[in-house]
Motif scaffolding. Structure first.
Motif, short mmCIF file in Angstrom:
data_model
loop_
_atom_site.label_atom_id
_atom_site.label_comp_id
_atom_site.label_asym_id
_atom_site.label_seq_id
_atom_site.Cartn_x
_atom_site.Cartn_y
_atom_site.Cartn_z
N GLY A 10 0.78 -1.23 0.00
CA GLY A 10 0.00 0.00 0.00
C GLY A 10 0.80 1.28 0.00
N GLY A 11 2.14 1.18 0.04
CA GLY A 11 2.97 2.37 0.02
C GLY A 11 3.14 2.94 -1.39
N THR A 12 3.88 4.03 -1.48
CA THR A 12 4.15 4.67 -2.76
C THR A 12 5.34 4.00 -3.44
OG1 THR A 12 3.36 6.78 -1.89
CG2 THR A 12 4.71 6.86 -3.89
N PRO A 13 5.25 3.68 -4.73
CA PRO A 13 6.38 3.04 -5.42
C PRO A 13 7.65 3.87 -5.34
CG PRO A 13 4.40 2.90 -6.76
CD PRO A 13 4.07 3.81 -5.61
N LEU A 14 8.78 3.17 -5.30
CA LEU A 14 10.08 3.85 -5.24
C LEU A 14 10.32 4.74 -6.45
CD1 LEU A 14 12.68 1.14 -4.09
CD2 LEU A 14 12.00 3.21 -2.87
N PHE A 15 9.87 4.30 -7.61
CA PHE A 15 10.16 5.01 -8.86
C PHE A 15 8.85 5.32 -9.59
CE2 PHE A 15 13.81 2.32 -7.90
CZ PHE A 15 14.86 3.24 -7.97
N SER A 321 8.46 -5.37 -8.59
CA SER A 321 7.61 -4.89 -9.68
C SER A 321 6.66 -3.81 -9.18
CB SER A 321 6.82 -6.05 -10.28
OG SER A 321 5.97 -5.61 -11.30
N ALA A 322 6.12 -3.98 -7.99
CA ALA A 322 5.23 -2.96 -7.41
C ALA A 322 5.96 -1.65 -7.17
CB ALA A 322 4.62 -3.48 -6.11
N GLU A 323 7.29 -1.73 -6.99
CA GLU A 323 8.11 -0.52 -6.79
C GLU A 323 8.56 0.08 -8.13
OE1 GLU A 323 8.35 0.67 -3.90
OE2 GLU A 323 7.92 -1.04 -2.57
N ASN A 324 8.08 -0.48 -9.25
CA ASN A 324 8.51 -0.10 -10.61
C ASN A 324 9.97 -0.47 -10.85
OD1 ASN A 324 6.22 0.82 -11.95
ND2 ASN A 324 6.32 2.81 -10.95
N VAL A 325 10.41 -1.54 -10.22
CA VAL A 325 11.74 -2.09 -10.45
C VAL A 325 11.57 -3.37 -11.27
CG1 VAL A 325 13.80 -3.07 -9.38
CG2 VAL A 325 12.64 -1.13 -8.32
N ALA A 376 20.25 2.51 -6.87
CA ALA A 376 20.65 1.16 -6.51
C ALA A 376 20.55 0.94 -5.01
CB ALA A 376 22.07 0.89 -7.00
N GLY A 377 20.95 1.95 -4.24
CA GLY A 377 20.84 1.86 -2.79
C GLY A 377 19.39 1.75 -2.33
N ARG A 378 18.49 2.47 -3.00
CA ARG A 378 17.07 2.41 -2.66
C ARG A 378 16.48 1.04 -2.99
NH1 ARG A 378 14.88 7.16 -6.06
NH2 ARG A 378 12.85 6.63 -5.15
N ILE A 379 16.89 0.46 -4.10
CA ILE A 379 16.42 -0.88 -4.46
C ILE A 379 16.90 -1.90 -3.43
CG2 ILE A 379 16.60 -2.74 -6.16
CD1 ILE A 379 16.79 -0.49 -8.31
N ALA A 380 18.17 -1.79 -3.03
CA ALA A 380 18.71 -2.70 -2.01
C ALA A 380 17.95 -2.55 -0.70
CB ALA A 380 20.20 -2.43 -1.82
N ALA A 381 17.60 -1.31 -0.33
CA ALA A 381 16.86 -1.08 0.90
C ALA A 381 15.47 -1.71 0.82
CB ALA A 381 16.75 0.42 1.17
N ALA A 382 14.85 -1.66 -0.35
CA ALA A 382 13.53 -2.28 -0.52
C ALA A 382 13.63 -3.79 -0.36
CB ALA A 382 12.96 -1.92 -1.89
N ILE A 383 14.71 -4.38 -0.87
CA ILE A 383 14.91 -5.82 -0.72
C ILE A 383 15.09 -6.18 0.76
CG2 ILE A 383 16.50 -7.73 -1.21
CD1 ILE A 383 17.01 -6.38 -3.96
N ARG A 384 15.85 -5.36 1.47
CA ARG A 384 16.05 -5.60 2.91
C ARG A 384 14.70 -5.53 3.64
NH1 ARG A 384 20.50 -5.46 6.10
NH2 ARG A 384 21.75 -4.67 4.35
#
Length: 401
Positions: A10-15, A321-325, A376-384
């Motif tokens: 339900g959050g806002t996508p990263l990208f 995918s939900a984060e537009n990654v 890249a750091g934001r994507i890694a944080a989303a994975i964490r």
């Protein structure tokens, strides 16, 4: 840690827009426009024009090889290579690679003989190669090795096996341009190597590739196979192909070559951002090229261990995918599961345990022009965060199914 920060919860996508995998480095518009104007002024569009010749010369110097034969794409290059080498019967090839590698053999009348890969590096396993050579004997005419992920196979061991069993050895190095092994550029190993200049690769011609060899006779055959017009000394060949690189492709490749060092530096910064951001996450292994003395940081590849991470690879892919990654399963499925090979080799899965394992666990993350080190750091944080919120994510995914 707040789970709702993730878009899947339900959050806002990263990208705002999808961030793709692949390099996708485009040249500056002004330089591209000038290059295209030059082509129109010369009115020379294809068939070994001046830009293609310049590109071949510069690549020969950079890769330290006697011959570079530029082609319209790497798949055609692999097909030309099989014909130029005169391959017949079976050719040993990894099951864990892009489908075009095996199809280049099928198109030219050889039969792929699928081999397993190393569980740590994902490169062709020489011990598996030797077992197949022993088992199939004179039926095997060649080894087609693949240099994956900006890393390299155990070339010394493969060369030793090729000599011992009197078979040809060549390389699909689609991922390998700019890499070095013991300080020497990839490109001169085996009988020949094929590079890709697709837009997703570090050196881009938008589409294209080249074949490298130090064998004069092989180079002459390749140049005659490339088109019905031939080039250089005439040779009798089984068939010709429309494999010519256009001047427009060569122009883009030359511009990409101008920016190549800065592209590698940018990729390296992104790779280190991923490595720092993913460090210590249970169940996530970032593959780091270990065999080469210099990598091109072509890809960012992870293995996802469901038991340790809490989500399987496919579930994490949905989260991203939900984060537009646009993370991708590479390679999936193994070649032995594609048509027509699944019918031809119904028992192959039992002989390819590492390939089967990797096909369920490997995930490729974005790198290239459409992302930067901060991204890249934001994507890694989303994975964490996904690992920490695995239970909530699984519940949400089940509800949505």
């Amino acid at each position: 840690m707040s789970c709702p920060e993730l878009a899947v919860l339900g959050g806002t996508p990263l990208f705002e827009k999808p961030v793709p995998v692949g390099q996708l480095y485009f040249p500056e518009w002004e330089k591209y426009e000038a290059a295209m104007r030059g082509i129109f002024q010369r009115q020379y569009y294809t068939n070994q024009g001046p830009l293609t010749q310049e590109l071949e010369q510069r690549l020969q110097e950079r890769l330290q090889v006697r011959h570079v034969i530029c082609v319209v794409n790497a798949t055609i290059g692999l097909m030309m290579a099989a014909d130029a080498l005169g391959l017949r019967g079976k050719v040993i090839v990894p099951a864990y690679t892009f489908i075009a590698t095996a199809q280049s053999l099928s198109w030219t009348g050889s039969e792929p003989l699928f081999c397993d890969v190393d569980p740590i590096t994902h490169q062709l396993d020489p011990e598996c190669v030797e077992r197949l050579l022993e088992e199939h004997g004179a039926e095997v005419s060649a080894i087609l090795a693949v240099n994956l992920w900006g890393d390299a196979c155990r070339q010394d061991r493969l060369a030793e096996l090729a000599r011992k069993y009197a078979v040809r050895l060549y390389y699909d190095s689609a991922h390998g341009f700019g890499c070095e092994l013991d300080g020497k550029p990839l490109g001169g190993a085996g009988d020949l190597e094929v590079f890709s200049f697709h837009a997703t690769k570090v050196l881009s011609a938008a589409e294209g590739g080249c074949i490298c060899t130090n064998d004069d006779e092989l180079a002459a055959r390749l140049r005659n196979i490339r088109s019905s017009y031939g080039a250089g000394p005439a040779r009798q060949v089984l068939r010709t192909s429309n494999g010519r690189m256009s001047e427009a492709q060569a122009a883009v490749a030359l511009l990409s070559l101008e920016s190549f060092d800065s592209i590698l530096a940018r990729n390296e910064a992104m790779f280190h951002a991923y490595r720092q951001g993913l460090e210590g996450i249970q169940g996530v292994r970032l593959l780091t090229p270990a065999s080469v003395s210099k990598t091109n940081y072509q890809y960012v590849v992870c293995e996802i261990d469901e038991r340790a991470f809490g989500l399987n690879r496919n579930e994490l892919q949905q989260v991203l995918s939900a984060e537009n990654v646009v993370a991708r399963r590479y390679f999936y499925p193994g070649l032995h599961r594609f048509v027509p090979y699944a019918d031809q080799f119904p028992d192959a899965s039992a002989r390819l345990p590492v390939t089967e394992y990797l096909c369920e666990r490997v995930l490729q993350l974005p790198i290239g022009q459409m992302v930067d080190a901060e991204g890249a750091g934001r994507i890694a944080a989303a994975i964490r965060m996904a690992g920490a919120c695995a239970e909530s994510i699984r519940r949400k995914l089940r509800e949505a199914a």
